[in-house]
Motif scaffolding. Structure first.
Motif, PDB file in Angstrom:
ATOM      1  N   ASP A  26     -16.873  26.061  -0.757  1.00  0.00           N
ATOM      2  CA  ASP A  26     -15.851  25.399   0.051  1.00  0.00           C
ATOM      3  C   ASP A  26     -14.519  25.482  -0.703  1.00  0.00           C
ATOM      4  O   ASP A  26     -14.488  25.881  -1.873  1.00  0.00           O
ATOM      5  CB  ASP A  26     -16.298  23.934   0.211  1.00  0.00           C
ATOM      6  CG  ASP A  26     -15.488  23.156   1.214  1.00  0.00           C
ATOM      7  OD1 ASP A  26     -14.688  23.750   1.949  1.00  0.00           O
ATOM      8  OD2 ASP A  26     -15.663  21.917   1.255  1.00  0.00           O
ATOM      9  N   LYS A  66     -11.736  22.685  -1.259  1.00  0.00           N
ATOM     10  CA  LYS A  66     -11.463  21.292  -0.898  1.00  0.00           C
ATOM     11  C   LYS A  66      -9.977  20.936  -0.887  1.00  0.00           C
ATOM     12  O   LYS A  66      -9.555  20.078  -0.129  1.00  0.00           O
ATOM     13  CB  LYS A  66     -12.196  20.346  -1.852  1.00  0.00           C
ATOM     14  CG  LYS A  66     -13.692  20.310  -1.593  1.00  0.00           C
ATOM     15  CD  LYS A  66     -14.345  19.132  -2.291  1.00  0.00           C
ATOM     16  CE  LYS A  66     -15.829  19.311  -2.470  1.00  0.00           C
ATOM     17  NZ  LYS A  66     -16.712  19.192  -1.396  1.00  0.00           N
ATOM     18  N   ASP A 100     -19.195  21.130   6.615  1.00  0.00           N
ATOM     19  CA  ASP A 100     -18.226  21.606   7.591  1.00  0.00           C
ATOM     20  C   ASP A 100     -16.963  21.918   6.805  1.00  0.00           C
ATOM     21  O   ASP A 100     -16.354  20.997   6.265  1.00  0.00           O
ATOM     22  CB  ASP A 100     -17.983  20.507   8.640  1.00  0.00           C
ATOM     23  CG  ASP A 100     -17.108  20.986   9.784  1.00  0.00           C
ATOM     24  OD1 ASP A 100     -16.431  22.012   9.623  1.00  0.00           O
ATOM     25  OD2 ASP A 100     -17.105  20.316  10.838  1.00  0.00           O
ATOM     26  N   PRO A 101     -16.597  23.173   6.576  1.00  0.00           N
ATOM     27  CA  PRO A 101     -16.902  24.390   7.344  1.00  0.00           C
ATOM     28  C   PRO A 101     -18.013  25.288   6.812  1.00  0.00           C
ATOM     29  O   PRO A 101     -18.161  26.400   7.328  1.00  0.00           O
ATOM     30  CB  PRO A 101     -15.575  25.132   7.273  1.00  0.00           C
ATOM     31  CG  PRO A 101     -15.083  24.860   5.876  1.00  0.00           C
ATOM     32  CD  PRO A 101     -15.507  23.433   5.594  1.00  0.00           C
ATOM     33  N   GLU A 102     -18.842  24.842   5.843  1.00  0.00           N
ATOM     34  CA  GLU A 102     -19.870  25.743   5.321  1.00  0.00           C
ATOM     35  C   GLU A 102     -20.864  26.167   6.395  1.00  0.00           C
ATOM     36  O   GLU A 102     -21.385  27.291   6.385  1.00  0.00           O
ATOM     37  CB  GLU A 102     -20.634  25.067   4.169  1.00  0.00           C
ATOM     38  CG  GLU A 102     -19.795  24.810   2.918  1.00  0.00           C
ATOM     39  CD  GLU A 102     -19.182  23.429   2.909  1.00  0.00           C
ATOM     40  OE1 GLU A 102     -18.758  22.940   3.978  1.00  0.00           O
ATOM     41  OE2 GLU A 102     -19.141  22.829   1.822  1.00  0.00           O
ATOM     42  N   ASN A 159     -25.733  15.927   0.441  1.00  0.00           N
ATOM     43  CA  ASN A 159     -25.344  15.533   1.788  1.00  0.00           C
ATOM     44  C   ASN A 159     -26.540  15.793   2.686  1.00  0.00           C
ATOM     45  O   ASN A 159     -27.315  16.714   2.440  1.00  0.00           O
ATOM     46  CB  ASN A 159     -24.126  16.325   2.275  1.00  0.00           C
ATOM     47  CG  ASN A 159     -22.885  15.963   1.478  1.00  0.00           C
ATOM     48  OD1 ASN A 159     -22.509  14.802   1.407  1.00  0.00           O
ATOM     49  ND2 ASN A 159     -22.277  16.932   0.846  1.00  0.00           N
ATOM     50  N   TYR A 192     -28.033  19.461   1.747  1.00  0.00           N
ATOM     51  CA  TYR A 192     -26.908  20.219   1.200  1.00  0.00           C
ATOM     52  C   TYR A 192     -26.688  19.679  -0.202  1.00  0.00           C
ATOM     53  O   TYR A 192     -26.324  18.522  -0.383  1.00  0.00           O
ATOM     54  CB  TYR A 192     -25.742  20.008   2.144  1.00  0.00           C
ATOM     55  CG  TYR A 192     -24.307  20.095   1.695  1.00  0.00           C
ATOM     56  CD1 TYR A 192     -23.913  20.414   0.413  1.00  0.00           C
ATOM     57  CD2 TYR A 192     -23.311  19.857   2.638  1.00  0.00           C
ATOM     58  CE1 TYR A 192     -22.576  20.473   0.070  1.00  0.00           C
ATOM     59  CE2 TYR A 192     -21.970  19.912   2.303  1.00  0.00           C
ATOM     60  CZ  TYR A 192     -21.614  20.221   1.013  1.00  0.00           C
ATOM     61  OH  TYR A 192     -20.295  20.263   0.675  1.00  0.00           O
ATOM     62  N   ARG A 223     -26.705  16.701   5.839  1.00  0.00           N
ATOM     63  CA  ARG A 223     -26.252  17.431   7.029  1.00  0.00           C
ATOM     64  C   ARG A 223     -25.668  18.743   6.540  1.00  0.00           C
ATOM     65  O   ARG A 223     -25.515  18.950   5.339  1.00  0.00           O
ATOM     66  CB  ARG A 223     -25.153  16.601   7.684  1.00  0.00           C
ATOM     67  CG  ARG A 223     -24.202  16.195   6.543  1.00  0.00           C
ATOM     68  CD  ARG A 223     -22.869  15.752   6.891  1.00  0.00           C
ATOM     69  NE  ARG A 223     -22.128  15.355   5.722  1.00  0.00           N
ATOM     70  CZ  ARG A 223     -21.290  16.127   5.045  1.00  0.00           C
ATOM     71  NH1 ARG A 223     -21.096  17.363   5.401  1.00  0.00           N
ATOM     72  NH2 ARG A 223     -20.651  15.677   3.981  1.00  0.00           N
ATOM     73  N   GLY A 246     -11.295  17.666   3.928  1.00  0.00           N
ATOM     74  CA  GLY A 246     -12.700  17.862   4.308  1.00  0.00           C
ATOM     75  C   GLY A 246     -13.186  19.267   4.012  1.00  0.00           C
ATOM     76  O   GLY A 246     -14.386  19.536   4.049  1.00  0.00           O
ATOM     77  N   GLY A 247     -12.267  20.181   3.712  1.00  0.00           N
ATOM     78  CA  GLY A 247     -12.614  21.579   3.434  1.00  0.00           C
ATOM     79  C   GLY A 247     -11.701  22.497   4.226  1.00  0.00           C
ATOM     80  O   GLY A 247     -11.586  22.365   5.428  1.00  0.00           O
TER      81      GLY A 247
HETATM   82  N1  GLY Z   1     -16.999  20.699   3.399  1.00  0.00           N
HETATM   83  C1  GLY Z   1     -17.546  19.628   2.698  1.00  0.00           C
HETATM   84  C2  GLY Z   1     -18.448  18.759   3.460  1.00  0.00           C
HETATM   85  O1  GLY Z   1     -18.809  19.031   4.600  1.00  0.00           O
HETATM   86  O2  GLY Z   1     -18.846  17.729   2.926  1.00  0.00           O
END
Ligand code: GLY
Ligand code: AMP
Length: 420
Positions: free
Chosen positions: A211, A213, A289-291, A284, A268, A286, A225-226
């Motif tokens: 990502d 950041k 986002d955006p990965e 994480n 994640y 879930r 958020g990325g």
């Molecule tokens: N891109 C980092 C996240 O979704 O936490």
């Protein structure tokens, strides 16, 4: 199958895009969705934090399978509610979602599983937290315990910054998320994200990503958020991924089973890599986002089979067929993000862009008004491309970015720089 995806970001647009390519999908509904998702699936305006409302919707619409995108409904127990009502769901229970919802829980379970991570202390009083900072000294990392939309982490390079962060957290800067504070050793190294599916017992790696950041080129400016991602992440070599699986992820998952709260869904793992050794930064519960957008671009239709297998305890039968290619996504955000930004600016030029297995613009904060696409959020578009090399994917993605006519938006121009 009739499939419901919960969420409204670029992550959910890419999940919908991959799911629609799978012949098992008869009907796809996304709640609440966005303007890009509305072009490929039905959107339903329901409150995804309300388990009873989601159950009623699933019953009324003969939904067979639900994929939960964001962490908030998971932490609120929406997956438990749905499973309790007899639905098949991709996503962990509220008890297992503690791996993201409580940093203290994650540190404690890592200790029980002997998983390498930063040394830490967990504090419920201001005085104890300050005393720990005094004893350890900067650089040091101060974290609000609960979910704080990615903003509850302060990397203090001086003792002064650390004391200020502790003061702010106990003064309620992060609301309830900050009434408990975790203070960690500052880890040096290169960060990468490792994604695995878990069906309770079995763990199946599905890809790596990196990502970006910070908001500015060269990783400058405030955290976001990325701002872009690519997959695979070359820093996460097969050898390092193997260590992460055996020393960090599998022992943590086994500990969750031992505690009677097995994990099911995508996990994640944010890893810090130094001298060939990974340590856990965070879990994480879930997709990133955006990965997610770059993972879905590379997995395509099989992503749905893999998620369904995770949700139904069949992961040990599954294999991932990786294309030997690269994907890269550039986030376009509203000017001002991650600070305050204007809403409602118009975006043009999207209709002429290719939409195929190599090029996709996934939408995040968009809405359609009188035929025009307008920006409604901070992160707005994810311009995503695949290529034989990372450079190729990068060039394709920026070629699309340059065709988008959005004076109210901006993006980083260097996504991929670390690997290139
Ligand atoms: N891109 C980092 C996240 O979704 O936490
Ligand atoms: P988190 O919300 O836990 O992902 O933290 C946000 C970001 O802060 C991470 O992606 C890292 O870049 C950084 N970070 C968190 N914890 C540490 C740590 N112990 N050492 C160094 N950097 C960290």
């Amino acid at each position: 199958m009739n499939i419901l995806i919960l969420g409204s970001g670029g992550r959910e647009h890419s999940l919908a895009w991959a799911t629609l390519q799978n012949p098992k999908c008869d009907k796809l509904i996304v709640a609440p969705g966005n303007a890009g998702i509305a072009k490929i699936a039905d959107c339903a305006d329901i409150d995804i934090m309300d388990g009873a409302e989601v159950i009623a919707f699933c019953e009324a619409n003969s939904v067979d399978f639900i994929i939960i995108g964001p962490e908030a409904p998971l932490a609120a127990g929406v997956a438990d509610d749905l499973r309790g009502a007899g639905f098949a769901v991709f996503g962990p229970s509220a008890a297992a979602a503690e791996l993201e919802a409580s940093k203290a829980f994650t540190k404690e379970i890592c200790a029980a599983a002997s998983a390498p991570t930063a040394a830490y202390g967990h504090f419920t009083t201001h005085a104890d937290a300050r005393a720990y900072v005094t004893a350890q000294g900067a650089p040091i990392v101060i974290k609000a315990d609960g979910l704080a939309a990615g903003k509850g982490v302060i990397i203090a390079m001086t003792d002064e910054e650390a004391f200020k962060a502790v003061d702010e957290m106990f003064d309620g800067a992060f609301g309830d998320a900050g009434t408990e504070v975790v203070i960690e050793e500052f880890m040096e190294g290169e960060e990468a994200s490792f994604f695995v599916l878990v069906d309770g017992e079995d763990v199946l790696p599905i890809g790596t990503a990196q990502d970006h950041k910070r908001v500015g080129d060269g990783d400058t400016g405030p955290n976001t958020g990325g701002m872009g991602a690519y997959s695979p992440a070359p820093v996460l070599t097969d050898a390092i991924a193997g260590i992460a699986l055996n020393d960090i992820i599998r022992p943590t998952m086994a500990e969750m089973v031992r505690r009677g709260t097995p994990y099911q869904g995508v996990l994640y793992a944010g890893l810090m890599i130094k001298d060939g050794q990974p340590r856990l930064v965070e879990y994480n519960v879930r997709f990133g986002d955006p990965e997610c957008q770059v993972l879905m671009m590379r997995l395509g239709a099989q992503a749905f089979d893999l998620m369904h297998a995770a949700a139904t305890g069949r992961l040990s039968d599954m294999r991932v067929n990786w294309a030997a290619d690269h994907a890269l996504t550039v986030v376009m955000a509203a000017k001002g993000y991650p600070g305050s930004y204007d809403k409602g600016s118009e975006i043009n030029g999207l209709d002429v862009l290719p939409e195929d297995s190599k090029n996709m613009v996934f939408h995040a904060g968009t809405s359609a008004q009188n035929g025009a696409i307008t920006a409604t959020g901070g992160r707005v578009l994810n311009v995503t491309a695949r290529g034989d090399t990372l450079k190729d994917a990068q060039e394709r993605a920026y070629a699309m970015v340059d065709q988008i006519d959005w004076p109210g938006g901006f993006c980083r121009r260097d996504i991929g720089w670390r690997a290139l």
